[in-house]
Write an enzyme that holds these catalytic residues in place. Structure first.
Site, short mmCIF file in Angstrom:
data_model
loop_
_atom_site.label_atom_id
_atom_site.label_comp_id
_atom_site.label_asym_id
_atom_site.label_seq_id
_atom_site.Cartn_x
_atom_site.Cartn_y
_atom_site.Cartn_z
N SER A 69 -4.70 -5.43 10.48
CA SER A 69 -4.67 -6.87 10.29
C SER A 69 -5.23 -7.61 11.51
O SER A 69 -6.36 -7.36 11.92
CB SER A 69 -3.24 -7.32 9.95
OG SER A 69 -3.21 -8.65 9.48
N ASP B 282 -7.61 -7.91 -1.00
CA ASP B 282 -6.65 -7.92 0.11
C ASP B 282 -5.58 -8.98 -0.13
O ASP B 282 -5.88 -10.17 -0.34
CB ASP B 282 -7.39 -8.20 1.41
CG ASP B 282 -6.48 -8.20 2.62
OD1 ASP B 282 -5.75 -9.19 2.82
OD2 ASP B 282 -6.48 -7.19 3.36
N HIS C 292 -2.64 -4.68 1.90
CA HIS C 292 -3.02 -5.15 3.23
C HIS C 292 -2.45 -4.17 4.25
O HIS C 292 -1.24 -4.00 4.32
CB HIS C 292 -2.48 -6.56 3.46
CG HIS C 292 -2.94 -7.18 4.75
ND1 HIS C 292 -4.24 -7.56 4.98
CD2 HIS C 292 -2.26 -7.49 5.90
CE1 HIS C 292 -4.35 -8.07 6.19
NE2 HIS C 292 -3.16 -8.04 6.77
#
Length: 391
Positions: free
Chosen positions: A171, A267, A334
């Site tokens: 991330s 995502d 994610h």
């Protein structure tokens, strides 16, 4: 806050026991404080270090933790009272699994490398650098200094002898891995094989549901608040606005170091915050849809499908270089490389009949190239996990 900290520590310990991940103790880099390399609250940077062994003793993975950004004084003040803004509030142990896992059975290519997880406590993807500290809020915007201090410390602990090295992250940490990729390579011996891996960090300069780009204005605030411009890749900022150089698609155009991108075409963070951010969804029509795609209307699903087209267009610079790698699945997820289950497990996602662990390993060691895009529609891949994986 102490109670909250204890709760998080208990959850982590439970998770370590449940998934069998190795618990690695925290290291506080107290020597960095004198250099001004500190978390938002002024506390020392921290990381977890599982030393390599055998054939992996001179191989290194430096993995940057994720956890979003703070965009202004108010959100950064809130953040400094959490583990994402203060090392004083971080859990003391961290379970290593997935790409950081120490078992040959689940992480065959990297299990015996020196594996480091760098904790995230600056809110700028390790790019901030402002000298002045306002006594009114006592915020330290020093993310770039934190990154440099950690890398220097690891160099002193043996990384200066690296034969193979990867800078990776999840991330916001994966974005940091992209932004610092060339600098990481330039720090290591010229004889070393150095590459970077981004897991869910390829945030695109996408259009939202209004046709605008909320994410661009969001990143502009991050860059301005943290003084990030001078820490972003000069090869990008020399020709573009600094906030645009927070987007990997523009940095990748001039990136010299091989990059492997692991990302979901749908995502879950980007659907919620790039495509349908709350601030532009005035009628709240997307409130339930973006949290559970099963609750979307047919028109909304068509818009979600269109977001995949934006993702593919943004990935063009990655696909244009044969030295790069790409594992783009059609999952609603994610950060997928952090657990053994999704990294290499039987129930983890596959693209081109390949698990991401094998794809990344083959690419790094140049056993084969890997640039593959999954089937095109949402839920078309039966190997996608039923529940989206979050950082």
């Amino acid at each position: 806050m102490t109670r909250l900290k204890q709760m998080w520590s208990s959850i982590l310990v439970l998770a370590v026991v449940v998934i069998g991940a190795r618990a690695v103790p925290i290291t506080y880099l107290e020597s960095a404080v004198a250099k001004g390399a500190v978390c938002l609250d002024g506390s020392a940077p921290a990381y977890h270090f599982d030393k390599g062994s055998g054939s992996g003793v001179n191989n290194w993975i430096v993995h940057m933790e994720g956890g979003g950004w703070c965009t202004d004084i108010a959100t950064c003040v809130q953040r400094k009272s959490t583990m994402k803004g203060s090392s004083k509030l971080m859990n003391k142990d961290f379970g290593f699994s997935g790409i950081l896992g120490g078992k040959q059975s689940t992480n065959p290519d990297f299990y015996n490398w020196n594996r480091i997880k760098v904790r995230y406590c600056d809110g700028s993807s390790f790019t901030g650098d402002i000298e002045a500290v306002d006594p009114a809020n006592k915020l330290f915007f020093r993310g770039a200094r934190v990154w440099r201090a950690v890398i220097d410390d690891l160099m002193a602990k043996g990384m200066s002898n690296a034969q193979n090295a990867i800078l990776s992250g999840c991330s916001a940490g994966a974005l940091a891995a992209i932004l610092h990729c060339d600098q990481f390579k330039s720090t290591l011996p010229k004889t070393a094989k150095v590459k970077c891996v981004s897991d869910a960090g390829y945030f695109i300069h996408g259009k939202d549901i209004t046709g605008g780009s909320y994410i661009q204005s969001y990143y502009a605030k991050v860059v301005a608040t943290h003084g990030s411009a001078k820490s972003l890749p000069a090869s990008c900022t020399s020709s573009m606005k600094p906030e645009l150089c927070f987007f990997p698609q523009y940095v990748a155009k001039t990136l010299q170091t091989p990059l492997f991108v692991i990302n979901a075409a749908f995502d879950s963070w980007q659907i919620k915050n790039v495509l349908a951010p709350t601030s532009v969804d005035k009628s709240k029509a997307w409130k339930t849809c973006k949290l559970d795609l099963k609750k979307c209307t047919a028109a909304q699903l068509q818009t979600v499908q269109g977001y995949r087209d934006q993702v593919l267009a943004a990935l063009a610079p990655v696909q244009s270089a044969t030295t790069n790698g790409l594992f783009l699945d059609s999952c609603h997820a994610h950060c997928q490389g952090g657990s053994a289950a999704t990294w290499s497990g039987d129930k983890g996602p596959t693209v081109a009949n390949t698990k991401m662990a094998k794809a990344v390993g083959d690419w790094f060691f140049e056993r084969s190239t890997f640039q593959n895009v999954d089937c095109s529609s949402l839920n078309c891949n039966p190997t996608c996990p039923a529940v989206s994986t979050e950082d």
